[in-house]
Design an enzyme around this catalytic site. Structure first.
Site, PDB file in Angstrom:
ATOM      1  N   GLU A 114      -5.710  -7.812  -0.024  1.00 57.60           N
ATOM      2  CA  GLU A 114      -6.505  -7.514   1.232  1.00 57.60           C
ATOM      3  C   GLU A 114      -7.941  -7.042   0.820  1.00 57.60           C
ATOM      4  O   GLU A 114      -8.049  -6.095  -0.042  1.00 57.60           O
ATOM      5  CB  GLU A 114      -5.795  -6.505   2.031  1.00 57.60           C
ATOM      6  CG  GLU A 114      -4.778  -6.874   3.031  1.00 57.60           C
ATOM      7  CD  GLU A 114      -3.965  -5.328   3.851  1.00 57.60           C
ATOM      8  OE1 GLU A 114      -4.981  -4.727   4.180  1.00 57.60           O
ATOM      9  OE2 GLU A 114      -2.753  -5.644   3.829  1.00 57.60           O
ATOM     10  N   GLU A 133       0.833  -1.211   0.229  1.00 58.88           N
ATOM     11  CA  GLU A 133       0.173   0.018  -0.067  1.00 58.88           C
ATOM     12  C   GLU A 133       0.762   1.507   0.157  1.00 58.88           C
ATOM     13  O   GLU A 133       0.421   2.099   0.507  1.00 58.88           O
ATOM     14  CB  GLU A 133      -1.041   0.250   1.147  1.00 58.88           C
ATOM     15  CG  GLU A 133      -2.016  -1.249   1.050  1.00 58.88           C
ATOM     16  CD  GLU A 133      -2.874  -1.285   2.347  1.00 58.88           C
ATOM     17  OE1 GLU A 133      -2.914  -0.160   3.134  1.00 58.88           O
ATOM     18  OE2 GLU A 133      -3.688  -2.193   2.584  1.00 58.88           O
TER      19      GLU A 133
END
Length: 534
Positions: free
Chosen positions: A459, A367
């Site tokens: 995720e 991320e």
């Protein structure tokens, strides 16, 4: 319930606990009899380039709607101060939560459509939500003070009336018009990925696991769940109990995820200095010994010398003063040596998995482009240098040939290169009970590498509806629901938490013919190996 067609070895190795394959009735528009190429993973040797067949398609206008003629919620309103609009003005005023612009129109023929918005922003980059008939389909992401086209592709709409709503997320978006266009046919070449790992010395079990992923990519989705307690943790127990049906308090007959997600955070030197004790290595070994796939991330707690907040939250930029730009540009040698020390510590632990040939879907520095972690609080160039340094150390110095490298930087500007990445992923937390396939993010992620790679939902918060994934062609290789409240509460009694995914959708997902659960995995240590890269 239909039986699943799960790709296995050519000889269909028998395994207690999983169903025999039967032909699955899947949308023929994109599910293929063979999804892998026979060439090497070097892009010069013939892998499928990104974006091939769609380039030949010519989209046609279905209907055009002027945004200023739509309906407004909250502060949204018609405006005319920014030049360059069509019609009599544009819709703006998205400044408060709940502000929205709604556009209605009719479609005469069902099918996939592209939504082409003409927009501008005030004050730089802005991201705002888009819904179709109440379902989230993505965001308008733009950084342009001039009216610019932004397209959300491949949106399924049946014939009849529809509503597109643009709702404030960051706000400060001006919407001139929406053109609904015919959508391109699905590009089945998206599933033609390399049959080999990038590591030319990949371990036997890493090759077996990767071959299983390739064989099922585009056909089935592998179920995954993060749990710090491992393959039999409380999240797993909650899922098994909930999917077991009535009259089975212990979960007999219930389903378990095929993959467990673990975190290396407590092995970081700063975590160890402050009393952290990692258990993920032992849990990974246990999972693999119980025929469960392992994925790992690393919430890297910053070196103690750079702490300015709580140590256990120091992977967030607010809790550390680390400056990765200075470190990677040679202006902070001490910081560089500390990062190398930390990588050495993690590599030493991962070597324990290498020695037992436990393959790992390794997802480091995740991320990054979001900017909330310290490894993303820098330029993309510095991040890429760090990623490539880690790849070199782990692969060449520590010989961690059991790792399958999953990149999850979320933006093409942060992509480290085809030569250091096996799988590309994205993390999506769309809210509560949002079951769309997230196709726009799927195709956006798939198009980042120069040549096709497996795409994963690395995720996620809530689950997606597998029927919509099949319909849309968004067949993520696997998903990885985050732990804790996304699945179960913190009480002594383990119960399933429906806040993000309701019980019926959970059962649908885990019993779906195109979702692989743990009982349906072949014996992975006996699976056919992928060829080594040349």
């Amino acid at each position: 319930m239909k039986k699943k067609h799960i790709e296995r070895n050519k000889d269909s190795i028998a395994c207690s606990g999983y169903k025999r394959a039967a032909a699955a009735m899947v949308a023929a528009c994109f599910l293929m009899s063979g999804c892998s190429s026979s060439e090497s993973n070097d892009k010069t040797e013939g892998n499928t380039p990104a974006a091939t067949t769609e380039a030949a398609f010519t989209s046609e206008l279905v209907v055009s709607v002027e945004a200023e003629d739509g309906s407004f919620t909250g502060s949204a309103k018609k405006e005319t101060s920014v030049s360059g609009y069509s019609g009599s003005g544009y819709a703006g005023g998205l400044s408060k939560d709940g502000d929205a612009i709604s556009l209605t129109f009719n479609i005469e023929k069902e099918g996939f459509h592209d939504l082409k918005f003409t927009c501008s922003t005030t004050g730089g980059f802005k991201s705002n939500y888009v819904f179709v008939d109440g379902e989230s389909i993505g965001t308008i992401d733009l950084d342009s003070s001039a009216f610019t086209e932004v397209t959300i592709p491949h949106v399924w709409m049946e014939n009849g009336e529809h509503e597109v709503k643009i709702e404030k997320y960051w706000g400060f978006l001006n919407v001139d018009k929406l053109d609904v266009m015919t959508g391109a046919p699905f590009d089945t070449s998206i599933y033609n990925v390399s049959p080999s790992l990038i590591d030319k010395k990949a371990s036997d079990n890493a090759r077996r696991l990767y071959k299983f992923l390739v064989d099922n990519y585009g056909k089935n989705v592998i179920s995954g769940q993060y749990s710090e307690e491992g393959a039999f943790g409380r999240e797993m127990a909650a899922i098994k109990k909930e999917t077991a049906g009535t009259g089975s308090s212990l979960g007999e007959g219930g389903k378990l995820p095929a993959m467990v997600g673990l975190d290396m955070s407590y092995y970081s030197p700063t975590s160890v200095e402050n009393g952290g004790t990692g258990t993920s290595i032992e849990k990974a070994i246990n999972a693999w010994e119980n025929n469960t796939i392992v994925t790992m991330c690393w919430h890297w707690t910053a070196p103690s010398e750079y702490l300015k907040g709580t140590w256990y939250s120091s992977f967030y930029k607010e809790h550390t003063s680390i400056d990765l730009d200075k470190i990677m540009n040679g202006q902070d040698d001490k910081g560089y040596q500390l990062l190398v020390r930390d990588m050495d510590a993690i590599a030493t632990e991962l070597a324990k998995l290498r020695d037992k040939d436990v393959p790992v879907l390794w997802r480091p520095l995740h991320e990054a482009s979001g900017g909330w972690f310290w490894w993303g609080n820098c330029s993309a160039e510095s991040y890429i240098k760090l990623y490539r340094l880690m790849y070199d150390k782990f692969t060449n110095e520590y010989e961690l040939h059991n790792l399958i490298w999953v990149w999850n930087g979320q933006s093409p500007l942060w992509y480290p290169g085809d030569d250091v990445c096996d799988i590309v992923g994205t993390d999506i937390y769309p809210g509560e009970h949002v079951y769309t396939s997230q196709y726009p993010k799927f195709i956006e992620t798939a198009d980042i590498p120069s040549y096709r790679k497996i795409v994963t939902l690395s995720e996620n918060g809530c689950l997606f509806d597998p029927d919509l994934a099949v319909r849309d062609g968004a067949m993520w290789s696997y998903f990885g629901v985050w732990s804790g409240d996304f699945v179960t509460g913190q009480g002594t009694i383990i119960t399933y938490n429906e806040q993000y995914t309701d019980s019926e959708m959970l059962k649908k997902v885990y019993n779906h013919e195109n979702v692989i659960t743990r009982d349906e995995l072949p014996v992975l240590t006996e699976y056919e190996m992928a060829p080594l890269a040349e």
